[in-house]
Write a protein that holds these residues in place. Structure first.
Motif, PDB file in Angstrom:
ATOM      1  N   ALA A 171      19.238 -19.638 -20.769  1.00 46.10           N
ATOM      2  CA  ALA A 171      18.329 -19.120 -21.369  1.00 46.10           C
ATOM      3  C   ALA A 171      16.914 -19.487 -20.582  1.00 46.10           C
ATOM      4  N   TRP A 172      17.027 -20.784 -20.132  1.00 45.71           N
ATOM      5  CA  TRP A 172      15.639 -21.225 -19.300  1.00 45.71           C
ATOM      6  C   TRP A 172      16.281 -21.960 -18.214  1.00 45.71           C
ATOM      7  N   ALA A 218      29.248 -15.841 -14.308  1.00 39.88           N
ATOM      8  CA  ALA A 218      29.939 -16.267 -13.086  1.00 39.88           C
ATOM      9  C   ALA A 218      28.692 -16.503 -12.185  1.00 39.88           C
ATOM     10  N   GLY A 219      27.786 -17.753 -12.513  1.00 39.49           N
ATOM     11  CA  GLY A 219      26.599 -17.974 -11.609  1.00 39.49           C
ATOM     12  C   GLY A 219      26.388 -19.364 -11.540  1.00 39.49           C
ATOM     13  N   SER A 220      25.548 -19.654 -10.546  1.00 34.10           N
ATOM     14  CA  SER A 220      25.323 -20.998 -10.303  1.00 34.10           C
ATOM     15  C   SER A 220      25.025 -21.996 -11.061  1.00 34.10           C
ATOM     16  N   GLY A 221      24.224 -21.291 -12.176  1.00 33.96           N
ATOM     17  CA  GLY A 221      23.692 -22.183 -13.196  1.00 33.96           C
ATOM     18  C   GLY A 221      24.817 -22.757 -14.249  1.00 33.96           C
ATOM     19  N   SER A 222      25.838 -21.757 -14.359  1.00 33.25           N
ATOM     20  CA  SER A 222      27.044 -22.275 -15.366  1.00 33.25           C
ATOM     21  C   SER A 222      27.857 -23.261 -14.611  1.00 33.25           C
ATOM     22  N   VAL A 270      27.660 -27.410 -27.160  1.00 34.36           N
ATOM     23  CA  VAL A 270      27.457 -26.206 -27.589  1.00 34.36           C
ATOM     24  C   VAL A 270      25.936 -25.882 -27.377  1.00 34.36           C
ATOM     25  N   ALA A 271      25.084 -26.696 -27.696  1.00 40.51           N
ATOM     26  CA  ALA A 271      23.666 -26.564 -27.454  1.00 40.51           C
ATOM     27  C   ALA A 271      23.484 -26.392 -26.066  1.00 40.51           C
ATOM     28  N   GLY A 272      24.111 -27.085 -25.148  1.00 42.35           N
ATOM     29  CA  GLY A 272      23.676 -27.262 -23.919  1.00 42.35           C
ATOM     30  C   GLY A 272      24.145 -25.695 -23.338  1.00 42.35           C
ATOM     31  N   ALA A 273      25.088 -25.280 -23.897  1.00 42.98           N
ATOM     32  CA  ALA A 273      25.597 -24.124 -23.201  1.00 42.98           C
ATOM     33  C   ALA A 273      24.890 -23.005 -23.480  1.00 42.98           C
ATOM     34  N   LEU A 274      24.328 -23.149 -24.629  1.00 45.63           N
ATOM     35  CA  LEU A 274      23.344 -21.929 -25.247  1.00 45.63           C
ATOM     36  C   LEU A 274      21.975 -22.283 -24.505  1.00 45.63           C
ATOM     37  N   LEU A 291      18.420 -28.766 -16.846  1.00 48.03           N
ATOM     38  CA  LEU A 291      17.951 -30.085 -16.605  1.00 48.03           C
ATOM     39  C   LEU A 291      18.127 -30.613 -18.120  1.00 48.03           C
ATOM     40  N   LEU A 292      17.467 -30.181 -19.025  1.00 46.97           N
ATOM     41  CA  LEU A 292      17.311 -30.732 -20.443  1.00 46.97           C
ATOM     42  C   LEU A 292      18.821 -30.689 -20.915  1.00 46.97           C
TER      43      LEU A 292
END
Length: 140
Positions: A47-48, A104-108, A39-43, A54-55
């Motif tokens: 955002a950054w 729907a983006g590359s980051g997700s 959940v923390a990674g999904a948020l 990577l984090l």
């Protein structure tokens, strides 16, 4: 032949037993911790970008590898990976109001597929149960 008492069956050929209460509680705690990291990674990842991505993946890798080594078994790495996967899959569903967390983006997509790849790698690198003692060694 060697004069020693040879075991009749290998330790690996023994039937599986249920984990002890302490180990089951450890796995449950790791499962919940994996869900929290998911959940923390999904948020964090949208955002950054790309640092958040990577984090988030590094946090999952650290949790899974550390849990596997701390528990000394592969189940220690699989439990947080399963919690991460369940949390992330539940967050991908859209609500009836039209709200969603993953765009729907590359980051997700990198977060979802990269997280699955990290979980598989960590579960593969985790230590496995090995028999111990002199009787299991060949030609000693």
């Amino acid at each position: 032949m060697s004069g020693r008492d040879e075991p009749t069956t290998s330790a690996l050929a023994q039937p599986l037993r249920a984990p002890s209460r302490g180990r089951a509680a450890l796995y449950l705690g790791l499962f919940v911790l994996g869900a929290v990291v998911g959940v923390a990674g999904a948020l964090l990842q949208p955002a950054w970008f790309p640092g958040g991505l990577l984090l988030a993946l590094a946090a999952e890798a650290g949790l899974c590898l550390g849990a596997g080594r701390a528990a000394g078994r592969r189940g220690g790495a699989v439990a947080p990976a399963a919690g991460w996967a369940l949390a992330v899959v539940l967050l991908t569903t859209s609500r009836p109001e039209g709200d969603f967390l993953f765009a729907a983006g590359s980051g997700s997509y990198l977060f979802l597929l990269g997280g699955i790849a990290v979980a598989v790698m960590c579960a593969t690198l985790a230590p496995v149960r090995q028999p111990d003692g002199d009787a299991v060694r060949l030609r000693k």
